[in-house]
Design a protein around this motif. Structure first.
Motif, PDB file in Angstrom:
ATOM      1  N   ASN A 204      -2.422  21.937 -82.367  1.00 30.45           N
ATOM      2  CA  ASN A 204      -1.281  22.309 -81.413  1.00 30.45           C
ATOM      3  C   ASN A 204      -0.088  22.729 -81.976  1.00 30.45           C
ATOM      4  O   ASN A 204       0.289  22.575 -83.201  1.00 30.45           O
ATOM      5  N   GLU A 205       0.886  22.831 -81.053  1.00 27.87           N
ATOM      6  CA  GLU A 205       2.026  23.258 -81.708  1.00 27.87           C
ATOM      7  C   GLU A 205       2.950  22.303 -82.451  1.00 27.87           C
ATOM      8  O   GLU A 205       3.377  22.701 -83.690  1.00 27.87           O
ATOM      9  N   THR A 206       2.756  21.086 -82.377  1.00 26.36           N
ATOM     10  CA  THR A 206       3.643  19.993 -83.099  1.00 26.36           C
ATOM     11  C   THR A 206       2.717  19.931 -84.541  1.00 26.36           C
ATOM     12  O   THR A 206       3.475  19.926 -85.459  1.00 26.36           O
TER      13      THR A 206
ATOM     14  N   THR B 171      -5.771  31.951 -78.260  1.00 22.59           N
ATOM     15  CA  THR B 171      -4.914  32.249 -79.603  1.00 22.59           C
ATOM     16  C   THR B 171      -3.738  31.885 -79.331  1.00 22.59           C
ATOM     17  O   THR B 171      -2.916  32.402 -78.171  1.00 22.59           O
ATOM     18  N   PRO B 172      -2.897  31.007 -80.044  1.00 22.68           N
ATOM     19  CA  PRO B 172      -1.304  30.897 -79.762  1.00 22.68           C
ATOM     20  C   PRO B 172      -0.618  32.147 -79.627  1.00 22.68           C
ATOM     21  O   PRO B 172      -0.774  33.309 -80.244  1.00 22.68           O
ATOM     22  N   LYS B 173       0.168  32.214 -78.908  1.00 23.72           N
ATOM     23  CA  LYS B 173       1.159  33.614 -78.544  1.00 23.72           C
ATOM     24  C   LYS B 173       1.579  34.567 -79.879  1.00 23.72           C
ATOM     25  O   LYS B 173       1.672  35.591 -79.847  1.00 23.72           O
TER      26      LYS B 173
ATOM     27  N   ARG C 137       1.296  38.750 -83.332  1.00 25.08           N
ATOM     28  CA  ARG C 137       1.023  39.430 -84.725  1.00 25.08           C
ATOM     29  C   ARG C 137      -0.173  40.533 -84.593  1.00 25.08           C
ATOM     30  O   ARG C 137       0.015  41.415 -85.410  1.00 25.08           O
ATOM     31  N   ILE C 138      -1.230  39.873 -84.090  1.00 22.78           N
ATOM     32  CA  ILE C 138      -2.209  40.634 -84.222  1.00 22.78           C
ATOM     33  C   ILE C 138      -2.075  42.125 -83.727  1.00 22.78           C
ATOM     34  O   ILE C 138      -2.394  43.049 -84.093  1.00 22.78           O
TER      35      ILE C 138
END
Length: 446
Positions: free
Chosen positions: A128-130, A277-279, A284-285
């Motif tokens: 996760n983000e953390t 997929t995380p934003k 980036r992709i």
């Protein structure tokens, strides 16, 4: 010198082919299971090879190795060839190098942790983000200290290092939560249980390994045998391809509008690149897909439905081959409409109706013309490949050295790996770093 177009197939009006100068404007091969996507992929991969363009093709079913051997011309195939405007098939194979993360059915394909980068590593571990923030800190600390992370042992040691020094590192890099460190360690354990450990280590694969041509000037078809990898670690499969895309974008120089691509990368089961997929990584992709064509690289996505791809990516795909779709559910019907709307309208063709009625080996195709404009959609028969359809020798075994396959000897992977030294207990990081040339920033990767 005139470069021949890449013939996909044809109909009564003539052949339909991709202009080599437009082949780096990317492409899409879509369709339901069993409609002929693999044969279309084989036709395009061999056409690029004959053009002198190396390609990489993931083989997730173990049935693509036949491209290394000449095909057998049957009466049925010859009839299909005549339908698309080919007077006589010329059976021939393509130069091939096999790769396999596990080293079972190809040369071992390995990366270092440093080369993979924090974003792709976080994606691979499902953080996760953390927790991803802890990975960012880990890479930044290693970067500041000049340490390379080569394998899972290095990663675990570095994770323990930042955990033990969290009070000292926290004010500079940010809070390092023991709970997040524990979650990352559990994710590493799951990755090891899924067989992901062989992916990391030395010798790491080099981009030059994929950009090869044979003595006759044909581009090498790099086949990534991914049957086991896709089954046991779908995220690992996606991350390997994203790493290669990143390397191509970062290392290759600009070439502008060349006569033909420098390299073509096929993404089979492309939906894996974008699911959950995380934003930041998704952005980036999308950016790389948009810009990498100026490096002479073509990216072709292979998936069941155009809806599997984000709109920003789908908009970059100029050459499209759409095999049959089935409309059994409301979502299927939506996919059919979406696929039909991606084509330039042909007044003589009801695209939406035809998509559901296409037979095996038939497709709707639109390609970019010499001016870069999409052609109107046409219904075609896909041409037969010059190479063998299906795996060589009728099995999924790795080819022997008697097969016409390029074999590039590689230094064996040291089974003990390389620890970087934090305590002087293992070989020093200075010795490892001195074996690499140039400056390397861990944070330059995804």
């Amino acid at each position: 010198m005139t470069i021949s177009p890449l013939l996909i197939g044809g109909n009564q009006a003539g052949g339909v082919a991709i202009e080599p100068r437009m082949a780096n404007r990317h492409g899409l091969i879509a369709g339901a299971t069993g409609t002929g996507k693999t044969i279309t992929l084989q036709v395009l991969a061999q056409a690029f090879s004959q053009l002198g363009v190396p390609v990489l093709v993931p083989d997730i079913k173990g049935d693509f190795s036949g491209i290394a051997k000449p095909g057998v011309v049957s009466e049925k195939l010859q009839q299909r060839a005549l339908r698309v405007g080919i007077d006589a098939l010329e059976p021939k194979g393509a130069p091939v190098v096999f790769w396999d993360v596990y080293g079972e059915k190809g040369h071992p394909l390995r990366l270092t942790i440093s080369e993979l980068g924090p974003q792709l590593l976080s994606r691979l571990l499902g953080l996760n983000e953390t927790q991803s923030g802890i990975i960012d800190i880990l890479f930044r600390v290693a970067d500041d200290q000049g340490w390379l992370l080569l394998d899972m042992k290095d990663l675990r040691a570095m994770l323990n290092h930042v955990h033990e020094l969290r009070a000292e590192l926290g004010p500079r890099y940010g809070n390092i939560s023991p709970a997040s460190v524990g979650a990352i360690q559990r994710s590493l354990l799951r990755l090891e249980q899924q067989g992901g450990e062989p992916l990391f280590g030395e010798p790491a694969v080099s981009l030059d390994d994929f950009l090869q041509v044979d003595e006759h000037g044909q581009g090498v078809v790099n086949i990534l045998h991914a049957e086991r990898l896709y089954r046991e670690s779908p995220l690992g499969y996606a991350c390997v391809l994203l790493w290669l895309l990143s390397e191509l974008f970062e290392q290759l120089p600009e070439v502008g509008d060349a006569d033909k691509p420098r390299f073509v990368l096929f993404f089979d089961e492309a939906h894996l690149l974008f699911n959950d997929t995380p934003k930041a990584l998704l952005d980036r992709i999308e950016q790389v897909v948009r810009l990498i064509r100026s490096k002479g690289v073509g990216v072709y996505f292979v998936t069941q439905s155009p809806l599997d791809l984000p709109d920003a990516v789908l908009a970059q795909l100029g050459n499209r081959v759409q095999h049959a779709l089935r409309a059994f559910t409301p979502r299927d019907q939506k996919a059919v409409r979406a696929a039909a709307q991606t084509f330039r309208t042909n007044p003589d063709l009801d695209t939406e109706a035809v998509i559901t009625a296409l037979g095996v080996g038939e497709a709707l195709v639109s390609v970019l013309d010499e001016k870069g404009s999409p052609s109107i959609v046409q219904q075609i028969w896909v041409r037969p490949p010059d190479s063998q359809m299906g795996p060589i020798r009728g099995s999924r075994d790795f080819p022997s050295k008697n097969d016409k396959v390029l074999w590039r000897p590689r230094r064996p992977w040291p089974p003990e790996g390389y620890y970087f030294s934090l305590t002087g207990k293992y070989p020093s990081i200075e010795r490892i770093s001195s074996s690499r040339s140039g400056n390397f920033s861990l944070n330059s990767k995804w």
